[in-house]
Design an enzyme around this catalytic site. Structure first.
Site, short mmCIF file in Angstrom:
data_model
loop_
_atom_site.label_atom_id
_atom_site.label_comp_id
_atom_site.label_asym_id
_atom_site.label_seq_id
_atom_site.Cartn_x
_atom_site.Cartn_y
_atom_site.Cartn_z
N HIS A 16 113.73 96.21 79.86
CA HIS A 16 113.37 96.95 81.21
C HIS A 16 111.69 97.43 81.01
O HIS A 16 111.72 98.40 81.10
CB HIS A 16 114.32 97.88 81.75
CG HIS A 16 114.22 98.32 83.11
ND1 HIS A 16 113.22 97.75 83.86
CD2 HIS A 16 115.04 99.30 83.49
CE1 HIS A 16 113.46 98.30 85.12
NE2 HIS A 16 114.40 99.40 85.14
N ASP A 30 120.59 107.12 79.03
CA ASP A 30 121.04 106.20 80.11
C ASP A 30 122.37 106.40 80.25
O ASP A 30 123.11 106.93 79.68
CB ASP A 30 120.19 104.81 79.86
CG ASP A 30 120.31 103.71 80.91
OD1 ASP A 30 120.81 104.02 81.96
OD2 ASP A 30 120.21 102.60 80.43
N CYS A 58 116.39 107.18 82.65
CA CYS A 58 115.65 106.10 83.68
C CYS A 58 116.20 106.05 85.17
O CYS A 58 115.90 105.83 85.90
CB CYS A 58 115.87 104.56 82.89
SG CYS A 58 117.46 104.23 82.69
N1 CP Z 1 115.39 102.84 86.70
C1 CP Z 1 115.71 101.91 87.63
O1 CP Z 1 115.43 100.60 87.28
O2 CP Z 1 116.39 102.25 88.75
P1 CP Z 1 116.96 101.31 89.89
O3 CP Z 1 118.17 100.66 89.33
O4 CP Z 1 117.34 102.16 90.87
O5 CP Z 1 116.03 100.11 90.08
N1 NVA Z 2 121.11 100.30 81.54
C1 NVA Z 2 121.01 100.35 83.03
C2 NVA Z 2 119.75 100.78 83.31
C3 NVA Z 2 119.70 100.69 84.93
C4 NVA Z 2 118.10 100.99 85.64
C5 NVA Z 2 121.49 98.99 83.61
O1 NVA Z 2 121.23 97.93 82.96
O2 NVA Z 2 122.44 98.89 84.49
#
Ligand code: CP
Ligand code: NVA
Length: 302
Positions: free
Chosen positions: A130, A221, A261
Site C-alpha cells: 500500500h 492495522d 492506516c
Molecule cells: N487506509 C486506507 O487505504 O483506507 P481506505 O480503505 O478507506 O481507502
Molecule cells: N490491511 C488492510 C488495509 C486497509 C487500508 C486491508 O488490506 O484491508
C-alpha cells in the site's frame, strides 16, 4: 517514459523526500485557498475491486483540487467484471485517461495494468503493498519528528500489505523498523530479503512490548484485512495480545506517536483511549493521504 508506482520501492529516498516537500507545499496552498489547477482537463481512472473511504475520496478530491477529473470505476460495473481482460482494459483506458490508480485483490492485476497501459499506474492497495498509505504516513512522521534516521518505528499486528510497505519504506528512509506479529503472521521472507538488500535495519518478534520499547512511532492495522474474512475467528484469537493500548504505550518513548492506516476496529487492535488520546496522530495521518497523493499524481501525470 511513463512511471508507475506499484511498490514503495519504485521511489528512491531522494524522490520520497521531494514528494514530501511537494506534499507540504500543496497542503499549505490548500489551507490558504490558493488555486492549484495543475492538471486541468486531465482525467484519473480509479479502479476498485475492494471497498475504500480514504483512498477513493482523497484521490477524487486531489483531482478536483488540480482542476482535473477522477472517474470511480467499480470493477463490478466495468466490463472486467464480465470477463474483459485486464490487458484489453489497460489498452482501452490508455486512450482516454492520463493516469490509473487501482485497488486490487491480486498484485498481478496492478502489474498487468501497468504493463499494458501507456499511462502511469498507481497501486492503491493490493495484497502485497500500500505505497500511497506509506507516503501519507511518512509525511506525518516528518511533520511530527522532522527526520527518519535514528527513529524506531514499531509495527504491532499483522505482517500484511501495509506492513510490507512500512518495512520497505523504513529501509529506504533509514528508519529502524521493529515488527511484532503473532507466529505465522510475519511478513513473507521475500519482503525481509528486499528490506535487507535496501540496507534496512529491522527486527521481527512475537513480543509486542519488545517492539514497542523506546519506540518513536507505534503503528497498527486491522487484524482482519479485506479478503481475510474467512479467517476472522482464528485471527481474533491469534492477535488477542497484540492490542495497542495504554499499557503498551507505557514502554515507548513519552512522545511516541500512534498511527493507524484506518479503518480501525476500535476495541480490537487499538483501544478508544489510545486512538483518541494525546499521542494519536491518526486523523492527521488520514488527511495527509490527500496531500501526499497529490504530490505523487503531480509527479506522474503533470
Ligand atoms: N487506509 C486506507 O487505504 O483506507 P481506505 O480503505 O478507506 O481507502
Ligand atoms: N490491511 C488492510 C488495509 C486497509 C487500508 C486491508 O488490506 O484491508
Amino acid at each position: 517514459m511513463k512511471r508507475d508506482v506499484l511498490s514503495i520501492t519504485d521511489l528512491s529516498r531522494e524522490e520520497i523526500y521531494e514528494l514530501l516537500e511537494s506534499a507540504a507545499d500543496l497542503k499549505k496552498k490548500r489551507k490558504a485557498g490558493e488555486p492549484t489547477e495543475y492538471l486541468k482537463h486531465k482525467s484519473l481512472g480509479m479502479i476498485f475491486e475492494k471497498s475504500s473511504t480514504r483512498t477513493r475520496v482523497s484521490f477524487e478530491v486531489a483531482m478536483t483540487d488540480f482542476g482535473g477529473h477522477a472517474l470511480y470505476l467499480n470493477s463490478r460495473d466495468i466490463q472486467v467484471g464480465r470477463g474483459e481482460t485486464i490487458e484489453d482494459t489497460a489498452r482501452t483506458l490508455s486512450g482516454y485517461l492520463h493516469g490509473i490508480m487501482a485497488r486490487v485483490m491480486s498484485h498481478e492485476t496492478v502489474k498487468k495494468l501497468a504493463e499494458y497501459s501507456t499511462i502511469p499506474v498507481i497501486n492503491a492497495l493490493s495484497d502485497r503493498e500500500h505505497p500511497c498509505q506509506i507516503l501519507g504516513d511518512f509525511m506525518t512522521i516528518m511533520e511530527c519528528k522532522n527526520r527518519f534516521e535514528g527513529l524506531k518505528f514499531a509495527w504491532i499486528g499483522d505482517g500484511n500489505n501495509v506492513c510490507n510497505s512500512a518495512l520497505l519504506g523504513s529501509a529506504i528512509m533509514g528508519m529502524e523498523c521493529a515488527i511484532a506479529c503473532p507466529k505465522g503472521y510475519e511478513p513473507k521472507a521475500e519482503f525481509l530479503e528486499q528490506a535487507k538488500a535496501l540496507g534496512g535495519k529491522f527486527t521481527i518478534t512475537d513480543d509486542p512490548e519488545a517492539a514497542a520499547k523506546d519506540a518513536d512511532v507505534i503503528y497498527t492495522d486491522v487484524w482482519v484485512s479485506m479478503g481475510d474474512e474467512a479467517e476472522q475467528e482464528k485471527r481474533l484469537k491469534d492477535f488477542g495480545s497484540f492490542q495497542v493500548n495504554t499499557e503498551l504505550l507505557g514502554v515507548a518513548k513519552p512522545d511516541v506517536i500512534v498511527m493507524h492506516c484506518l479503518p480501525a476496529r476500535r476495541g480490537l487492535e487499538i483501544t478508544d483511549e489510545v486512538m483518541d488520546g494525546p499521542n494519536s496522530v491518526i486523523f492527521e495521518e488520514a488527511e495527509n493521504r490527500l496531500h501526499a497523493q497529490k504530490a505523487l499524481i503531480l509527479k506522474l501525470m503533470r
